[in-house]
Design an enzyme around this catalytic site. Structure first.
Site, PDB file in Angstrom:
ATOM      1  N   SER A 178      14.674  12.528 -22.289  1.00 19.96           N
ATOM      2  CA  SER A 178      14.764  11.432 -21.323  1.00 19.96           C
ATOM      3  C   SER A 178      14.467  10.081 -21.972  1.00 19.96           C
ATOM      4  O   SER A 178      15.184   9.641 -22.859  1.00 19.96           O
ATOM      5  CB  SER A 178      13.815  11.719 -20.158  1.00 19.96           C
ATOM      6  OG  SER A 178      13.980  10.806 -19.109  1.00 19.96           O
ATOM      7  N   ASP A 238      19.421   9.465 -16.115  1.00 19.59           N
ATOM      8  CA  ASP A 238      19.029   9.762 -14.732  1.00 19.59           C
ATOM      9  C   ASP A 238      18.145   8.686 -14.107  1.00 19.59           C
ATOM     10  O   ASP A 238      17.801   8.776 -12.934  1.00 19.59           O
ATOM     11  CB  ASP A 238      18.377  11.140 -14.616  1.00 19.59           C
ATOM     12  CG  ASP A 238      17.030  11.250 -15.324  1.00 19.59           C
ATOM     13  OD1 ASP A 238      16.634  10.294 -16.024  1.00 19.59           O
ATOM     14  OD2 ASP A 238      16.378  12.305 -15.186  1.00 19.59           O
TER      15      ASP A 238
END
Length: 444
Positions: free
Chosen positions: A104, A247
């Site tokens: 991430s 995301d």
């Protein structure tokens, strides 16, 4: 039963250090493959594997492929693709599971493995425990006739791009807007600019030259200064920043003002309310600013809080049947568009909302100003009874702030620290309350 390897978002760590080593990831793929074979007895399971742009992705992908195929599972590989793209394709292609290789927003020296079940939803705790139980068992490769195959899938980017575009109102487009898109040198570098360009926007791309080592480096959703400068330099209307796996979302306006997840959630929810769409309510977290909660209720939108983490926000949304949720970090869920957080789709929903409201970001977000917050980390000794020591002062502060502020105490899960957060309508109220509670806890 406590999990041994899985955290709140899969398995993650520093590359080369347990558990992010080739041998462990091989075992992880094999164990997950065994569970899939047991659950899918009618046919050979197929797993989709995507990744971000970290140099270690090649190594970990090879290890996963070896593990899955040894267990008798077929694998399709997409190459770099955002995490929500992996979730979407797992569902759209009706595959048995999906796997994303990413850490991430972390630096390139970290990496991780995140699983999606059939339908593109996150694995349940029960399935994660099943996988963990098999990791420590001896590997027994399937007979040659039952080994899995691996192949690259073509057109994965295009499928995901079309899906993202389909979430934007069909009667509208982005013509007349100039956007700077910062993809954090990450998984979205090949798809995000195309989505906005194909919807008619004039696009300037930054953070779109990954080299394996520069993911999230002074760019993306966790470092918006680069985007702020680019928006000003290019005289753009808005800047859109994703994180390394695509995301999370942050936005910047032409005045270089940064808008976090809380602000963007408010914009989306207000527009849905204006349209008369029943979203049920909005799910935030214990860290969501109280001023946003009040502003939503003034729009007639219910609000509740989940634990920190998009996993827990998603759980609350599913339990309540609500449509919108997220957290200030930029994880935003629009359940009528996708079943997981998606930075590209979230940005499209914000831009659509601004068209519906016929206002710019600054005007919509002027509805509320975040209450000032004071945060103090108090280091404690192991076994220290800090709850007992602070309960009287905590009760006093909460009574004083009733209706005009709130207190959040959280023990860190990784270090001997209690995090004290007080927010209030006035900064001195927040500071005074936090200092009193921190002093009562004691610390070392």
């Amino acid at each position: 039963m406590a999990k041994k390897y899985f955290g709140t978002d899969g398995v993650r760590g520093e590359v080369g250090q347990f558990p992010i080593t080739p041998d462990f990831v091989l075992k992880l793929g094999y164990a997950a493959g065994q569970v899939l074979v047991q659950h899918d007895t009618d046919q050979k399971p197929t797993v989709l594997i995507g990744k971000d742009t970290r140099i270690s992705g090649y190594m970990l992908e090879a290890a996963l492929v070896a593990g899955f195929t040894a267990a008798g599972v077929n694998v399709v590989q997409t190459g770099p693709l955002p995490t929500p793209g992996v979730a979407y394709l797992t569902r759209a292609l009706r595959l048995s599971a999906g796997v994303m290789i990413s850490a991430s927003h972390n630096t390139y020296s970290d990496n991780g493995i995140k699983f999606f079940a059939e339908g593109g939803v996150k694995l349940s705790d029960e399935v994660e425990l099943e996988i963990e139980a098999k990791i420590d068992e001896e590997m027994k490769t399937q007979p040659s006739a039952r080994l899995g195959r691996a192949r690259r899938i073509s057109g994965a980017d295009d499928r995901y791009i079309e899906f993202c575009k389909s979430t934007f109102p069909g009667h509208s487009d982005l013509r007349g807007l100039k956007l700077v898109i910062d993809t954090a040198n990450g998984a979205g570098y090949g798809v995000a600019p195309k989505v906005f360009h194909e919807l008619g926007a004039q696009v300037v791309s930054i953070g779109n030259e990954p080299n394996g080592y520069n993911i999230n480096e002074k760019c993306g959703a966790t470092h918006t200064k680069t985007l702020q400068a680019a928006v000003l330099q290019n005289e753009a209307d808005y800047g859109i920043a994703l994180d390394g796996d695509g995301d999370r979302l942050m936005m910047v306006d032409k005045n270089r003002q940064v808008y976090d997840g809380d602000s963007l959630i408010y914009v989306i929810a207000k527009a849905r309310a204006r349209e008369g769409i029943n979203i049920g309510g909005v799910v935030g977290t214990v860290m969501t600013n109280m001023a946003m909660e009040i502003a939503l209720k003034e729009q007639g939108v219910d609000f509740c809080r989940a634990k920190v983490g998009d996993r827990y926000v998603l759980e609350q949304l599913n339990q309540r049947g609500w449509l919108i949720g997220g957290e200030a970090s930029g994880h935003i869920l629009c359940m009528d568009k996708h079943n997981t957080g998606d930075g590209i789709i979230s940005a499209l929903q914000v831009l659509a909302a601004l068209q519906i409201l016929n206002q710019d970001l600054a005007t919509v977000c002027a509805d509320w100003q975040p209450y000032p917050q004071t945060m103090i980390n108090v280091r404690i000794q192991k076994g220290q009874k800090w709850q007992e020591a602070s309960k009287d002062v905590l009760a006093e502060v909460e009574k004083e702030l009733e209706g005009k502020g709130r207190v959040v105490l959280r023990a860190s899960g990784t270090e001997p620290v209690v995090r004290v957060m007080v927010e209030a309508r006035q900064a001195d109220w927040a500071r005074d309350g936090a200092e009193r509670i921190a002093a009562a806890i004691g610390g070392i």
